[in-house]
Every structure is written in C-alpha cells, then in structure tokens.
Design a protein around this motif. Structure first.
Motif, PDB file in Angstrom:
ATOM      1  N   ASN A 150      50.770  44.415  71.733  1.00  0.00           N
ATOM      2  CA  ASN A 150      49.773  43.570  71.082  1.00  0.00           C
ATOM      3  C   ASN A 150      48.383  44.190  71.165  1.00  0.00           C
ATOM      4  N   GLY A 151      47.682  44.181  70.068  1.00  0.00           N
ATOM      5  CA  GLY A 151      46.297  44.641  70.095  1.00  0.00           C
ATOM      6  C   GLY A 151      46.138  46.148  70.050  1.00  0.00           C
ATOM      7  N   ALA A 152      47.257  46.881  69.950  1.00  0.00           N
ATOM      8  CA  ALA A 152      47.171  48.344  69.932  1.00  0.00           C
ATOM      9  C   ALA A 152      46.526  48.837  68.642  1.00  0.00           C
ATOM     10  N   GLY A 153      46.688  48.044  67.595  1.00  0.00           N
ATOM     11  CA  GLY A 153      46.119  48.446  66.307  1.00  0.00           C
ATOM     12  C   GLY A 153      47.178  48.653  65.236  1.00  0.00           C
ATOM     13  N   LYS A 154      48.355  48.051  65.419  1.00  0.00           N
ATOM     14  CA  LYS A 154      49.460  48.214  64.454  1.00  0.00           C
ATOM     15  C   LYS A 154      49.095  47.744  63.053  1.00  0.00           C
ATOM     16  N   THR A 155      48.578  46.509  63.005  1.00  0.00           N
ATOM     17  CA  THR A 155      48.304  45.928  61.693  1.00  0.00           C
ATOM     18  C   THR A 155      47.210  46.725  60.981  1.00  0.00           C
ATOM     19  N   THR A 156      46.146  47.038  61.714  1.00  0.00           N
ATOM     20  CA  THR A 156      45.061  47.835  61.137  1.00  0.00           C
ATOM     21  C   THR A 156      45.603  49.169  60.631  1.00  0.00           C
ATOM     22  N   MET A 157      46.429  49.807  61.468  1.00  0.00           N
ATOM     23  CA  MET A 157      46.956  51.120  61.112  1.00  0.00           C
ATOM     24  C   MET A 157      47.909  51.031  59.930  1.00  0.00           C
ATOM     25  N   GLU A 211      48.629  36.784  58.135  1.00  0.00           N
ATOM     26  CA  GLU A 211      47.417  36.562  57.347  1.00  0.00           C
ATOM     27  C   GLU A 211      46.509  37.796  57.432  1.00  0.00           C
ATOM     28  N   GLN A 212      46.420  38.369  58.636  1.00  0.00           N
ATOM     29  CA  GLN A 212      45.591  39.574  58.835  1.00  0.00           C
ATOM     30  C   GLN A 212      46.091  40.718  57.945  1.00  0.00           C
ATOM     31  N   LEU A 213      47.406  40.868  57.893  1.00  0.00           N
ATOM     32  CA  LEU A 213      47.979  41.940  57.065  1.00  0.00           C
ATOM     33  C   LEU A 213      47.714  41.668  55.587  1.00  0.00           C
ATOM     34  N   LEU A 240      40.215  56.023  69.230  1.00  0.00           N
ATOM     35  CA  LEU A 240      39.654  57.256  69.792  1.00  0.00           C
ATOM     36  C   LEU A 240      38.150  57.321  69.592  1.00  0.00           C
ATOM     37  N   ASP A 241      37.611  56.381  68.830  1.00  0.00           N
ATOM     38  CA  ASP A 241      36.159  56.320  68.653  1.00  0.00           C
ATOM     39  C   ASP A 241      35.505  55.678  69.870  1.00  0.00           C
ATOM     40  N   GLY A 242      36.282  54.936  70.641  1.00  0.00           N
ATOM     41  CA  GLY A 242      35.707  54.213  71.772  1.00  0.00           C
ATOM     42  C   GLY A 242      35.400  55.144  72.925  1.00  0.00           C
TER      43      GLY A 242
HETATM   44  P1  GDP Z   1      47.934  44.800  66.552  1.00  0.00           P
HETATM   45  O1  GDP Z   1      48.021  43.572  67.405  1.00  0.00           O
HETATM   46  O2  GDP Z   1      48.641  45.964  67.177  1.00  0.00           O
HETATM   47  O3  GDP Z   1      48.383  44.567  65.145  1.00  0.00           O
HETATM   48  O4  GDP Z   1      46.411  45.228  66.525  1.00  0.00           O
HETATM   49  P2  GDP Z   1      45.292  45.011  65.399  1.00  0.00           P
HETATM   50  O5  GDP Z   1      45.565  45.897  64.244  1.00  0.00           O
HETATM   51  O6  GDP Z   1      45.147  43.559  65.135  1.00  0.00           O
HETATM   52  O7  GDP Z   1      44.009  45.590  66.156  1.00  0.00           O
HETATM   53  C1  GDP Z   1      43.457  44.981  67.296  1.00  0.00           C
HETATM   54  C2  GDP Z   1      41.943  45.192  67.302  1.00  0.00           C
HETATM   55  O8  GDP Z   1      41.633  46.564  67.442  1.00  0.00           O
HETATM   56  C3  GDP Z   1      41.288  44.738  66.010  1.00  0.00           C
HETATM   57  O9  GDP Z   1      40.086  44.101  66.332  1.00  0.00           O
HETATM   58  C4  GDP Z   1      41.028  46.044  65.261  1.00  0.00           C
HETATM   59  O10 GDP Z   1      39.931  45.950  64.387  1.00  0.00           O
HETATM   60  C5  GDP Z   1      40.771  47.002  66.397  1.00  0.00           C
HETATM   61  N1  GDP Z   1      41.116  48.398  66.060  1.00  0.00           N
HETATM   62  C6  GDP Z   1      42.251  48.890  65.525  1.00  0.00           C
HETATM   63  N2  GDP Z   1      42.193  50.223  65.397  1.00  0.00           N
HETATM   64  C7  GDP Z   1      40.983  50.619  65.868  1.00  0.00           C
HETATM   65  C8  GDP Z   1      40.313  51.892  66.023  1.00  0.00           C
HETATM   66  O11 GDP Z   1      40.831  52.979  65.698  1.00  0.00           O
HETATM   67  N3  GDP Z   1      39.070  51.861  66.573  1.00  0.00           N
HETATM   68  C9  GDP Z   1      38.468  50.692  66.947  1.00  0.00           C
HETATM   69  N4  GDP Z   1      37.245  50.762  67.468  1.00  0.00           N
HETATM   70  N5  GDP Z   1      39.057  49.503  66.830  1.00  0.00           N
HETATM   71  C10 GDP Z   1      40.295  49.445  66.291  1.00  0.00           C
END
Ligand code: GDP
Length: 443
Positions: A111-118, A148-150, A252-254
């Motif tokens: 959770n929160g790894a960034g799956k949906t965003t990626m 909804e996010q997707l 990796l920007d963090g």
């Molecule tokens: P999921 O639970 O794996 O689907 O994760 P999300 O895609 O919802 O991402 C969780 C949070 O991390 C969100 O607030 C995104 O905007 C943020 N996020 C995802 N990828 C990156 C990234 O490469 N850099 C930064 N700074 N934030 C990211």
C-alpha cells in the motif's frame, strides 16, 4: 537523489589525491570509506562487501595497465561496478500482442508504494511514446477510493479505464477487463491491484490468483525507494511468491538514500525497469544503470535531460511558433505556452541536477516549487489584447496588471523588459540569412 552518497564517495576518493599510484594500502583505506558510505546509504551489507571486494581486485589489476591518476582510476572502476551492480543495461518490457490478444502488465506492491500512480504513468508512456492503446484495469476491489483514483488518473492521461463498481472479486474484474480490451481494440491491459500495509498471506494468495488467471507478460513490483533496506526484503518476498519480471522504484525524488536502487538487483536478480521521480504523470524514467551511476558520482545525466525535453517537444507547436517568430509576431501567449512546456518537463531542481556539477552547486539553494508562478500570474492579468500587442502596455496598464496579479510594478516591468529583449534577439536571428548566422557563430 543520492546527494549524500555522492558527497561521501567523493570524500572517499580524496584519500587517493596526491598518491602517485594505487597500492594495497591506499586502496584498502579508500574502500573502507566507500563501504561505509554504501552502508549509510542503506545498501545491503552483503552487497556492499561484494562490491568493494570486486572494486579492489579490478583497481589493483588495472593499476599496472594505466597511467591515469589513482583517484580517477578509482572513480572509473567504482562507476563501472555501480552500473554493473544495478544490472548493466536498461531492460525493456516484453509486451507482444496480436489482434484480440492484448499484452498484460500486472502491478503488484505494498500500500502506498505508488502502484496506481505508476499505472497511470506507464499508460501515458505506452500511449505517447510507443503508440500503443492501453487500457487501465481497476482491480483493487478492497478500496473503492483506489478505483476512483485510477479513474481520475486515466482521465488525466486520456486512457480508458475498466471499472466494475461494487465488485468484490479482483480475479473476475481482471479477466473481464482483458475481455473488454479484446473487444475494444486495446493492445495492453495494465492491472492495478490492491496493496496492504505490510506483506500478508491473504494479499499474496490473491495476487497469485490474479497472476494465474491472466498469465501476464510482465509482472512488475512497485517499491517505494524511501523505505530503504525494507525495499529489498519486500522485493525478495514478492519474488519468491510471485516470480516478478522487474521492479519499479518510486519516490526517487524524495530524500532517499538510494540503497534500494543499489541492492535490489543483486539480491533478487530482477532488473529495475522504471523509476518514479515525482507525483506528476510525466515524472517517470526508464531505469538506465549507467546513467544512474553517473548521477551517483555527480556526473549528471544529460542524456536523460535531453530525452525529457524531446518527450515534451510538440512539433506542431514548434512550427507554429517558428512562423510567428519569423513574422515578428511573438507575443505573451507564446511566452506563456513556452513556460508551460518547460514546466511539463518536471521539477526545476531535479532537471538542474541532471547537468554535471550543477546538482551539487545548487544543493542548498531554495528553488520554489513553482518558479514561474508570478510570471504566469502577470500574463494572466493581461487582457487578450495586451497579450497579443505587448507594445500597448503603458504605465497605467502596468499598474493594473501588477495589482491584478498580486505582484508589484517592478516585477511587471522586469518581465516586460525580458520579453522585449527576447523579441529583439529573435528578430536579430530571423532577420539574418543562414550565411550571416554562420558567420556570427564562427566569429
Ligand atoms: P498505491 O497505494 O501503491 O497505489 O500508491 P499511490 O499510487 O496511491 O501513491 C501513494 C502516494 O505516493 C500518492 O500520494 C502519490 O502521489 C505518491 N507518489 C507516487 N509515486 C511517487 C513518486 O515517484 N514521487 C513522489 N514524490 N510521490 C509519489
């Protein structure tokens, strides 16, 4: 990214400064420092040890053959070994599809790894760079908010999204999405799945079931680079259960210490394929081990910078602009559209860090998140007529614009002056024939 590691490694190499040649003793001393730097960057202990052992062997071996300075030799060996550690060459996805048989990408991760965003970023890249027709599939049936996010991301990147409101069986949704793709001419399906707070049995069984049901071409594990050593454990657990094809490192920007990027390949023997460098859909790169090694050693990454620029480059817009410049009709609307194109390339500080030497130089410089905010506000406060005919912007109009944009008159004056200078320069260049321009360039 990697700022601390970069600084620490540079300090380690200084040990060799002034030394005439590489010896067992000075190499051992340098590498002890290098190893400590790697451990502090959260690199796995075993990986760090194997790494420094290999570097030692190579450096001592090469010493006989070359006449370059020990410090430079060490940087070269460390650079090549860093690239090798991260996998050597970039690894592409294998996404073969035939009509009626879309390729499938399965996204896994905590959770929160960034799956949906990626998932959104991948869809955008496949659509815009590879001219594919992806379909996003919302298979996180646990969290309606995730679906909804997707959906929102899909809309943002203008890619269709398959959602079944109220569905509870992710395997069924995944299968239905593939069928939907088949019927609608989509040649890739990206399946976004549910994550958990930590690895648990239920999650593993569920995602394994999805994998068995859809037989994906690529199973990609999304890992948050900020979690350090944990990233490697996560990768190992997922790979043991799911047999992944590759890893995507996000955030990796963090303020990441970078250990994950350096250890994952060595521990799991699966390539890192992509990296996420921000929340925006464009903050995405193919992972190139060589370029990453350049960045870690502060050598910049000009190749990626140019690629980002090319990605955002809009040929139609460039042609339109060229015509306007030739006619000396460049106006504030064009100025604004140029700024918007630059902004799409990403965060200014990240971009600057890709230029060799610049990253370190501006490390402590505060760059606002949106350095163009005031310029945009000023242009936004101009009337359409003023934007098209900047020459009519007299003193009283300037005052009104300053007030409307929440800036001050000096700032408005400065922008108009800059704009005038840009226009003059353009006029000079376009006023010359190619011969004159060449003469000037050669002068
Ligand atoms: P999921 O639970 O794996 O689907 O994760 P999300 O895609 O919802 O991402 C969780 C949070 O991390 C969100 O607030 C995104 O905007 C943020 N996020 C995802 N990828 C990156 C990234 O490469 N850099 C930064 N700074 N934030 C990211």
């Amino acid at each position: 990214m990697f700022e601390n590691l970069n600084e620490r490694l540079e300090r380690s190499f200084k040990i060799l400064k002034g030394e005439g040649k590489i010896t067992e003793i000075n190499v051992a001393e340098t590498l002890k420092d290098v190893r400590r730097a790697l451990l502090d960057a959260d690199v796995n202990y075993k990986v760090a040890k194997t790494f420094t052992d290999t570097v030692k062997q190579k450096a001592l071996g090469m010493n006989v053959l070359t006449a370059i300075k020990p410090g430079e030799l060490m940087v070269k060996v460390v650079h090549d070994e860093l690239a090798a550690l991260m996998g050597g060459k970039a690894t592409e996805m294998k996404l073969e599809s035939t009509p009626g048989h879309p390729a499938v990408i399965l996204m896994a991760g905590l959770n929160g790894a960034g799956k949906t965003t990626m998932s959104g970023k991948l869809a955008l890249m496949l659509k815009s760079k590879q001219h594919r027709k992806p379909l996003l599939a919302a298979c996180d049936t646990f969290r309606p908010a995730a679906m909804e996010q997707l959906r929102v991301l899909a809309e943002q990147v203008a890619v269709p999204c398959y959602i079944e409101e109220g569905a509870t069986n992710p395997v069924a949704v995944a299968k239905a999405a593939i069928n939907h793709a088949r019927l609608n001419g989509n040649d890739i399906v990206i399946i976004d799945t549910a994550g958990r707070q930590s690895i648990d049995e239920e999650l593993m069984v569920q995602i394994r079931d999805i994998k068995d049901a859809v037989n994906p071409d690529e199973t990609l594990l999304v890992i948050d680079a900020m979690i350090g050593q944990e990233a490697v454990t996560t990768a190992k657990t997922f790979n043991d259960r799911l047999e992944i094809d590759g890893v995507i490192l996000t955030k990796l920007d963090g303020d990441t210490r970078g250990g994950a990027a350096l250890s994952v390949r060595a521990v799991v023997d699966k390539p890192i394929k992509f990296i996420g460098t921000g929340e925006k859909m464009e903050a995405f790169d193919v992972f190139h081990p060589e370029r990453m090694a350049d960045r870690i050693l502060g050598m910049g990454d000009v190749v990626s910078l140019v690629e980002r620029a090319q990605q955002q480059f809009d040929e139609e817009e460039a042609k339109r602009l060229e015509k306007k410049i030739r006619k000396n009709k460049f106006d504030f609307n064009d100025f604004l559209s140029q700024i918007q194109q630059v902004k799409k390339m990403g965060n200014v500080k990240d971009l600057a860090a890709m230029i060799p030497g610049v990253g370190k130089a501006i490390k402590d410089v505060e760059i606002p998140d949106d350095p163009f905010k005031n310029i945009e506000a000023i242009i936004g406060s101009m009337t359409p007529k003023e934007r098209e005919n900047p020459d009519i912007i007299n003193q009283s109009r300037r005052q009104r614009i300053a007030k409307g944009s929440g800036t001050d008159i000096q700032e408005v004056n400065r922008l108009i002056k800059q704009f005038d200078q840009t226009r003059k320069m353009m006029k000079m260049v376009t006023g010359m024939g190619p011969g004159k321009m060449m003469a000037m360039a050669n002068a």
